[in-house]
Design a protein around this motif. Structure first.
Motif, PDB file in Angstrom:
ATOM      1  N   ARG A 139     -20.334-105.968  48.048  1.00  0.00           N
ATOM      2  CA  ARG A 139     -19.284-105.034  47.631  1.00  0.00           C
ATOM      3  C   ARG A 139     -19.559-104.480  46.237  1.00  0.00           C
ATOM      4  NH1 ARG A 139     -13.737-104.057  48.588  1.00  0.00           N
ATOM      5  NH2 ARG A 139     -12.599-103.478  46.708  1.00  0.00           N
ATOM      6  N   PHE A 140     -19.858-105.360  45.289  1.00  0.00           N
ATOM      7  CA  PHE A 140     -20.096-104.904  43.920  1.00  0.00           C
ATOM      8  C   PHE A 140     -21.338-104.020  43.838  1.00  0.00           C
ATOM      9  CE2 PHE A 140     -17.812-108.970  42.449  1.00  0.00           C
ATOM     10  CZ  PHE A 140     -16.596-108.309  42.527  1.00  0.00           C
ATOM     11  N   THR A 141     -22.366-104.364  44.595  1.00  0.00           N
ATOM     12  CA  THR A 141     -23.579-103.547  44.566  1.00  0.00           C
ATOM     13  C   THR A 141     -23.326-102.166  45.160  1.00  0.00           C
ATOM     14  OG1 THR A 141     -24.909-105.556  44.793  1.00  0.00           O
ATOM     15  CG2 THR A 141     -25.998-103.457  45.251  1.00  0.00           C
ATOM     16  N   GLY A 142     -22.596-102.109  46.267  1.00  0.00           N
ATOM     17  CA  GLY A 142     -22.299-100.819  46.881  1.00  0.00           C
ATOM     18  C   GLY A 142     -21.429 -99.932  46.020  1.00  0.00           C
ATOM     19  N   ASN A 143     -20.473-100.531  45.302  1.00  0.00           N
ATOM     20  CA  ASN A 143     -19.589 -99.728  44.455  1.00  0.00           C
ATOM     21  C   ASN A 143     -20.333 -99.078  43.288  1.00  0.00           C
ATOM     22  OD1 ASN A 143     -17.371-100.337  46.023  1.00  0.00           O
ATOM     23  ND2 ASN A 143     -16.726-102.060  44.747  1.00  0.00           N
ATOM     24  N   ILE A 144     -21.493 -99.597  42.960  1.00  0.00           N
ATOM     25  CA  ILE A 144     -22.274 -98.982  41.880  1.00  0.00           C
ATOM     26  C   ILE A 144     -22.806 -97.609  42.308  1.00  0.00           C
ATOM     27  CG2 ILE A 144     -24.363 -99.234  40.472  1.00  0.00           C
ATOM     28  CD1 ILE A 144     -23.960-102.236  40.565  1.00  0.00           C
ATOM     29  N   PHE A 145     -23.143 -97.465  43.596  1.00  0.00           N
ATOM     30  CA  PHE A 145     -23.819 -96.253  44.054  1.00  0.00           C
ATOM     31  C   PHE A 145     -22.848 -95.240  44.657  1.00  0.00           C
ATOM     32  CE2 PHE A 145     -26.944 -99.698  44.213  1.00  0.00           C
ATOM     33  CZ  PHE A 145     -27.984 -99.126  43.496  1.00  0.00           C
ATOM     34  N   ASN A 146     -21.933 -95.652  45.517  1.00  0.00           N
ATOM     35  CA  ASN A 146     -21.030 -94.692  46.159  1.00  0.00           C
ATOM     36  C   ASN A 146     -19.801 -95.418  46.672  1.00  0.00           C
ATOM     37  OD1 ASN A 146     -22.026 -96.111  48.293  1.00  0.00           O
ATOM     38  ND2 ASN A 146     -23.011 -94.396  49.311  1.00  0.00           N
ATOM     39  N   GLU A 147     -18.960 -94.674  47.418  1.00  0.00           N
ATOM     40  CA  GLU A 147     -17.769 -95.260  48.017  1.00  0.00           C
ATOM     41  C   GLU A 147     -18.106 -95.840  49.384  1.00  0.00           C
ATOM     42  OE1 GLU A 147     -15.257 -91.817  48.019  1.00  0.00           O
ATOM     43  OE2 GLU A 147     -14.211 -92.485  46.217  1.00  0.00           O
ATOM     44  N   GLY A 148     -17.149 -96.563  49.954  1.00  0.00           N
ATOM     45  CA  GLY A 148     -17.345 -97.132  51.275  1.00  0.00           C
ATOM     46  C   GLY A 148     -17.364 -96.073  52.357  1.00  0.00           C
ATOM     47  N   LEU A 149     -17.791 -96.473  53.551  1.00  0.00           N
ATOM     48  CA  LEU A 149     -17.906 -95.527  54.664  1.00  0.00           C
ATOM     49  C   LEU A 149     -16.551 -94.928  55.026  1.00  0.00           C
ATOM     50  CD1 LEU A 149     -19.689 -94.264  56.888  1.00  0.00           C
ATOM     51  CD2 LEU A 149     -19.139 -96.249  58.311  1.00  0.00           C
ATOM     52  N   TYR A 150     -15.509 -95.744  55.034  1.00  0.00           N
ATOM     53  CA  TYR A 150     -14.187 -95.246  55.398  1.00  0.00           C
ATOM     54  C   TYR A 150     -13.665 -94.262  54.360  1.00  0.00           C
ATOM     55  CZ  TYR A 150     -14.456 -99.179  58.614  1.00  0.00           C
ATOM     56  OH  TYR A 150     -14.855-100.055  59.583  1.00  0.00           O
ATOM     57  N   ASP A 151     -13.896 -94.526  53.100  1.00  0.00           N
ATOM     58  CA  ASP A 151     -13.472 -93.589  52.060  1.00  0.00           C
ATOM     59  C   ASP A 151     -14.227 -92.263  52.164  1.00  0.00           C
ATOM     60  OD1 ASP A 151     -11.668 -95.341  50.284  1.00  0.00           O
ATOM     61  OD2 ASP A 151     -13.454 -96.559  50.511  1.00  0.00           O
ATOM     62  N   ILE A 152     -15.495 -92.326  52.524  1.00  0.00           N
ATOM     63  CA  ILE A 152     -16.275 -91.089  52.684  1.00  0.00           C
ATOM     64  C   ILE A 152     -15.715 -90.250  53.820  1.00  0.00           C
ATOM     65  CG2 ILE A 152     -18.549 -90.190  53.303  1.00  0.00           C
ATOM     66  CD1 ILE A 152     -19.782 -92.547  51.840  1.00  0.00           C
ATOM     67  N   HIS A 153     -15.343 -90.895  54.931  1.00  0.00           N
ATOM     68  CA  HIS A 153     -14.789 -90.153  56.069  1.00  0.00           C
ATOM     69  C   HIS A 153     -13.410 -89.580  55.732  1.00  0.00           C
ATOM     70  CE1 HIS A 153     -17.506 -90.651  59.573  1.00  0.00           C
ATOM     71  NE2 HIS A 153     -17.988 -91.632  58.844  1.00  0.00           N
ATOM     72  N   ILE A 154     -12.638 -90.276  54.908  1.00  0.00           N
ATOM     73  CA  ILE A 154     -11.349 -89.735  54.495  1.00  0.00           C
ATOM     74  C   ILE A 154     -11.527 -88.436  53.729  1.00  0.00           C
ATOM     75  CG2 ILE A 154      -9.437 -90.135  52.895  1.00  0.00           C
ATOM     76  CD1 ILE A 154      -9.438 -93.040  53.753  1.00  0.00           C
ATOM     77  N   HIS A 155     -12.520 -88.381  52.845  1.00  0.00           N
ATOM     78  CA  HIS A 155     -12.781 -87.155  52.090  1.00  0.00           C
ATOM     79  C   HIS A 155     -13.342 -86.055  52.992  1.00  0.00           C
ATOM     80  CE1 HIS A 155     -11.710 -89.027  48.375  1.00  0.00           C
ATOM     81  NE2 HIS A 155     -12.687 -89.921  48.424  1.00  0.00           N
ATOM     82  N   LEU A 156     -14.196 -86.410  53.944  1.00  0.00           N
ATOM     83  CA  LEU A 156     -14.773 -85.399  54.827  1.00  0.00           C
ATOM     84  C   LEU A 156     -13.713 -84.746  55.714  1.00  0.00           C
ATOM     85  CD1 LEU A 156     -18.104 -87.148  55.955  1.00  0.00           C
ATOM     86  CD2 LEU A 156     -17.834 -85.276  54.329  1.00  0.00           C
ATOM     87  N   LYS A 157     -12.710 -85.515  56.124  1.00  0.00           N
ATOM     88  CA  LYS A 157     -11.642 -84.980  56.979  1.00  0.00           C
ATOM     89  C   LYS A 157     -10.483 -84.411  56.182  1.00  0.00           C
ATOM     90  CE  LYS A 157     -12.620 -87.950  60.941  1.00  0.00           C
ATOM     91  NZ  LYS A 157     -12.063 -88.934  61.922  1.00  0.00           N
ATOM     92  N   ASN A 158     -10.586 -84.390  54.852  1.00  0.00           N
ATOM     93  CA  ASN A 158      -9.559 -83.816  53.972  1.00  0.00           C
ATOM     94  C   ASN A 158      -8.196 -84.466  54.194  1.00  0.00           C
ATOM     95  OD1 ASN A 158     -11.379 -81.950  52.781  1.00  0.00           O
ATOM     96  ND2 ASN A 158     -11.120 -80.570  54.531  1.00  0.00           N
ATOM     97  N   ILE A 159      -8.176 -85.766  54.373  1.00  0.00           N
ATOM     98  CA  ILE A 159      -6.922 -86.488  54.523  1.00  0.00           C
ATOM     99  C   ILE A 159      -6.359 -86.781  53.127  1.00  0.00           C
ATOM    100  CG2 ILE A 159      -5.842 -88.613  55.364  1.00  0.00           C
ATOM    101  CD1 ILE A 159      -7.996 -88.743  57.504  1.00  0.00           C
ATOM    102  N   PRO A 160      -5.114 -86.403  52.858  1.00  0.00           N
ATOM    103  CA  PRO A 160      -4.545 -86.612  51.512  1.00  0.00           C
ATOM    104  C   PRO A 160      -4.173 -88.072  51.283  1.00  0.00           C
ATOM    105  CG  PRO A 160      -2.907 -85.615  52.944  1.00  0.00           C
ATOM    106  CD  PRO A 160      -4.180 -85.667  53.751  1.00  0.00           C
ATOM    107  N   PHE A 161      -5.168 -88.888  51.054  1.00  0.00           N
ATOM    108  CA  PHE A 161      -4.955 -90.321  50.810  1.00  0.00           C
ATOM    109  C   PHE A 161      -4.870 -90.555  49.311  1.00  0.00           C
ATOM    110  CE2 PHE A 161      -6.593 -94.607  49.973  1.00  0.00           C
ATOM    111  CZ  PHE A 161      -5.716 -95.356  50.748  1.00  0.00           C
ATOM    112  N   LEU A 162      -3.804 -91.244  48.900  1.00  0.00           N
ATOM    113  CA  LEU A 162      -3.583 -91.520  47.478  1.00  0.00           C
ATOM    114  C   LEU A 162      -4.085 -92.914  47.150  1.00  0.00           C
ATOM    115  CD1 LEU A 162       0.016 -90.070  46.958  1.00  0.00           C
ATOM    116  CD2 LEU A 162      -2.189 -88.932  46.677  1.00  0.00           C
ATOM    117  N   GLU A 163      -4.935 -93.003  46.158  1.00  0.00           N
ATOM    118  CA  GLU A 163      -5.464 -94.279  45.719  1.00  0.00           C
ATOM    119  C   GLU A 163      -4.374 -95.082  45.002  1.00  0.00           C
ATOM    120  OE1 GLU A 163      -8.314 -95.434  46.491  1.00  0.00           O
ATOM    121  OE2 GLU A 163      -9.245 -93.622  47.300  1.00  0.00           O
TER     122      GLU A 163
END
Length: 375
Positions: A139-163
């Motif tokens: 988890r820590f190693t992945g967070n250094i480079f990018n977001e998780g797969l589910y977060d990437i799909h949320i942005h690709l589908k333009n879902i208004p998800f609030l952190e």
């Protein structure tokens, strides 16, 4: 390797296996203080422990060479503390499990849930600590480079998800609700013409509409959902065109707003359980058959309006507005001024970092000219 061969010169049985273990036989070293054995173990250990347990047998002087294999080496030696018999080194199956956990953890960025799932799949509690360490590292190693797969799909589908946390741009700049809101609000009156409601549902795709009393300069009365309005139109729950006695709702011709109407109802009442019976398959505006003679009929929204909606003042900070959306799970928020007049509306899309960046270009009083622009 050349150094190892030199030190192992004269060894007996190098490379032989006994019971699945690699056995290295060394001749009796001369005297105390001879560092030859330590050098051999230091050089050979890192090379040979992968193939199995390394056991160094040192025969006594005068013993038969065939009886020189001693399988009970010193248990306190470093090499015997770091072998698979003490649980430090694992077999190939355990390494495969840790690798699969690392891949899943790096993809989904989940820790506790994946640990429980993999423990249920293996049924071995000894993997708790290795799985937790592996998933946390992934988890820590992945967070250094990018977001998780589910977060990437949320942005690709333009879902208004609030952190969970307020965007950093809101912390760095002073932004108020009046800058973020949309001033082009589509509103209805407490008693509205059926044709006006039908045209509004046809022209926009909003899920909720504020209800304002135009007789009092746009004071917020409540809100009405799209599904409820479509159900009322489909069931023709509206009164005749002359229900107000020839006057208009906002005061012209004898009307006087909500206070002037009093408790009388202008349209037949539809029970709430009848509206909610079709959940979640509510009727749409395409299911409504609006006849020309019904467009001037009055639709009384007072019995169905939510008269206590969540609101926020136009001067409220964006941090407070953001926390209202997050903690209450809101989809929209009406923005009012000090006179409780609707001046705008905020949705989840307006609180995304991209929208907040655009709102910095607006002034704090950019919405004043749009206070009375109601539909």
């Amino acid at each position: 390797l050349a150094k190892v061969e030199e030190l192992l010169d004269g060894c007996v049985g190098v490379g032989e296996y006994e019971g699945g273990h690699l056995v290295v036989l060394l001749p009796r070293l001369a005297a105390e203080g001879d560092e030859g054995l330590d050098q051999v173990l230091l050089l050979v250990g890192p090379v040979l422990h992968v193939g199995g347990e390394l056991r160094a047998a040192v025969p006594n002087e005068g013993e038969n060479e065939g009886n020189s294999r001693d399988t009970d080496a010193d248990e306190n030696h470093l090499l015997h503390k770091l072998d698979h018999t003490s649980g430090t080194f694992a077999d190939s199956g355990t390494y495969a499990l840790m690798g699969a956990a690392a891949v899943l953890g790096g993809m989904a960025r989940m820790t506790i849930s994946l640990t429980v799932i993999l423990l249920e799949a293996t049924g071995d509690m000894q993997y708790v600590l290795p799985l937790m360490l592996t998933l946390m590292a992934a988890r820590f190693t992945g967070n250094i480079f990018n977001e998780g797969l589910y977060d990437i799909h949320i942005h690709l589908k333009n879902i208004p998800f609030l952190e969970p946390e307020v965007p950093s741009i809101a912390e760095k700049h002073e932004i108020v609700a009046g800058q973020v809101m949309s001033a082009d609000v589509k509103c209805l009156r407490p008693v509205e013409r059926a044709g006006v409601v039908y045209d509004l549902l046809r022209t926009c795709r909003h899920g909720t509409f504020p209800i304002v009393d135009t007789a009092t300069s746009g004071t917020l009365y409540g809100t009405a959902s799209r599904s409820m309005l479509c159900t009322l139109l489909q069931r023709r729950a509206f009164g005749p065109p002359d229900a107000l006695g020839g006057s208009d709702y906002d005061g012209s011709g004898g009307g006087g707003g909500v206070d002037g109407l009093g408790p009388r109802r202008l349209s037949p009442l539809v029970q709430w359980d009848t509206i909610e019976r079709v959940y979640p398959r509510y009727p749409t505006i395409d299911d409504v058959d609006m006849r020309p003679g019904d467009r001037n009929c009055w639709l009384d929204l007072r019995p169905y309006a939510n008269t206590a909606p969540y609101t926020v003042n136009e001067t409220a900070s964006i941090q407070r507005t953001y926390r209202l959306f997050r903690t209450l799970g809101l989809r929209f928020l009406c923005v009012v001024n000090h006179n409780n007049q609707v001046v705008g509306i905020i949705t989840r899309k307006d609180l995304l970092p991209e929208s907040l960046s655009d709102s910095l270009m607006r002034g704090r009083n950019a919405h004043i000219n749009n206070i009375n622009n109601f539909s």
